[in-house]
Scaffold this motif. Structure first.
Motif, PDB file in Angstrom:
ATOM      1  N   GLU A   2       0.947  -1.314   0.121  1.00 22.59           N
ATOM      2  CA  GLU A   2       0.778  -0.123  -0.208  1.00 22.59           C
ATOM      3  C   GLU A   2       0.766   1.023   0.271  1.00 22.59           C
ATOM      4  O   GLU A   2       0.539   2.248  -0.462  1.00 22.59           O
ATOM      5  N   VAL A  19      -7.381   3.294  -4.086  1.00 21.73           N
ATOM      6  CA  VAL A  19      -6.151   3.209  -3.541  1.00 21.73           C
ATOM      7  C   VAL A  19      -7.013   2.132  -2.553  1.00 21.73           C
ATOM      8  O   VAL A  19      -5.932   0.767  -2.697  1.00 21.73           O
ATOM      9  N   ASP A  20      -7.775   1.656  -1.941  1.00 19.37           N
ATOM     10  CA  ASP A  20      -8.447   0.615  -0.981  1.00 19.37           C
ATOM     11  C   ASP A  20      -8.522  -0.142  -2.276  1.00 19.37           C
ATOM     12  O   ASP A  20      -8.170  -1.531  -2.240  1.00 19.37           O
ATOM     13  N   MET A  23      -5.744  -2.087  -3.688  1.00 21.16           N
ATOM     14  CA  MET A  23      -5.245  -3.063  -2.342  1.00 21.16           C
ATOM     15  C   MET A  23      -6.595  -4.557  -2.340  1.00 21.16           C
ATOM     16  O   MET A  23      -6.294  -5.857  -1.967  1.00 21.16           O
TER      17      MET A  23
END
Length: 321
Positions: A2, A19-20, A23
């Motif tokens: 991350e 970004v989440d 991931m």
């Protein structure tokens, strides 16, 4: 990873949500690739899975909602069935997030049942005292495969930042329910101890008889002299010994299988995978060895094919090649 994504120039303008999502995709990709090495990876996990499943199978034969002190207002077969179906899906996924969603969907159905009962039946909610008994009963009715390994997999490999709040609460309750069932005895239920032991013993006897009927004995497989029809079990045995079928479960339906078939079925599965991978490797090597390195274009290949046939031993060898 991350931190690496956030520091990379390509992600300079990315939002936290983007970004989440990245991931989540990374977790699913990595854990799907490593699934065979991380899920139910120890003999102890396999043992607990089997023992839990067997115990639940016995409890299914006699356990009733009143044994868990579930109030009548919470006994809704339709909602319970929906929760069971959600929990049974857990073994169909390989990503920790998707397995956790099955847990949460099951628990949300139960939670909605409690909320509806509190509004329509004026039932005062007792929190976990109402929720956990219903969850235990649903788990017993569902008997999801490899329950211990699925819960352990979520605990180990789901991102810790996602195991919070509602997700953490529901997962903790499911782990507690599994532990309760694994350690369950007469004192855990509202049932007479003698009645409990008799019910468990009767369930064991029924299970053994079912397994015995499903598994032909040696005498049933062996035909006596002068017997005109050897029977289905002997015919099946003849097929196996003649090489026609080394896999006795090919003609089985899901409902025909018993707990006793698990170990043998796993052994057969391993044989199939071993043979398949070996065959793939052999075919690959065979294909490479048969490649003609000197025939580099169509013209040369045509010349090679138009060579006059030879007779005799050399010709036979040519055809074999």
């Amino acid at each position: 990873m991350e931190d690496a994504i956030r520091d990379h120039p390509l992600w300079a303008g990315a939002t936290d949500q983007e970004v989440d999502c990245a991931m989540e995709g990374l977790e699913k990709y990595v854990m799907t690739k490593l699934f065979s090495r991380t899920f139910s990876s120890t003999p102890e996990d396999v043992k607990i899975d089997l023992e839990t499943s067997q115990k639940i199978h016995l409890l299914q034969t006699f356990l009733k909602p009143e044994h868990l002190d579930i109030p009548a207002v919470l006994r809704n077969e339709a909602s319970w069935l929906l929760a069971e179906k959600e929990l049974q899906k857990i073994n169909a996924f390989k990503a920790p997030r998707e397995k956790l969603l099955c847990v949460m969907n099951c628990c949300k159905v139960i939670n909605n049942l409690l909320l509806n009962a509190s509004m329509s039946e004026n039932h005062v909610l007792a929190g976990a005292d109402d929720f956990l008994p219903v969850l235990i009963y649903v788990m017993i009715k569902a008997n999801p495969p490899q329950l211990h390994s699925n819960l352990k997999f979520i605990q180990l490999y789901r991102r810790q930042t996602k195991l919070v709040s509602e997700a953490a609460y529901y997962l903790t309750n499911l782990v507690s329910a599994k532990t309760f069932i694994f350690e369950l005895n007469a004192k855990s239920l509202s049932i007479d101890e003698i009645e409990f032991e008799e019910s468990m013993q009767a369930a064991r006897m029924t299970n053994k008889e079912t397994e015995k009927e499903a598994t032909p004995t040696l005498e049933e497989r062996t035909t006596s002299q002068g017997q005109t029809d050897p029977g289905p079990s002997a015919r099946s045995h003849d097929k196996e010994t003649s090489g026609a079928s080394n896999y006795p479960y090919m003609d089985k339906e899901a409902g025909d299988l018993t707990i006793g078939d698990v170990e043998r079925l796993l052994s057969v599965y391993k044989q199939v995978v071993t043979k398949y991978t070996g065959l793939c490797t052999a075919v690959k090597h065979l294909s490479l060895s048969r490649t003609e390195p000197h025939v580099t274009n169509l013209e040369a290949r045509n010349v090679f094919l138009k060579q006059p046939e030879k007779t005799g031993k050399n010709s036979d060898q040519r055809v074999g090649e």
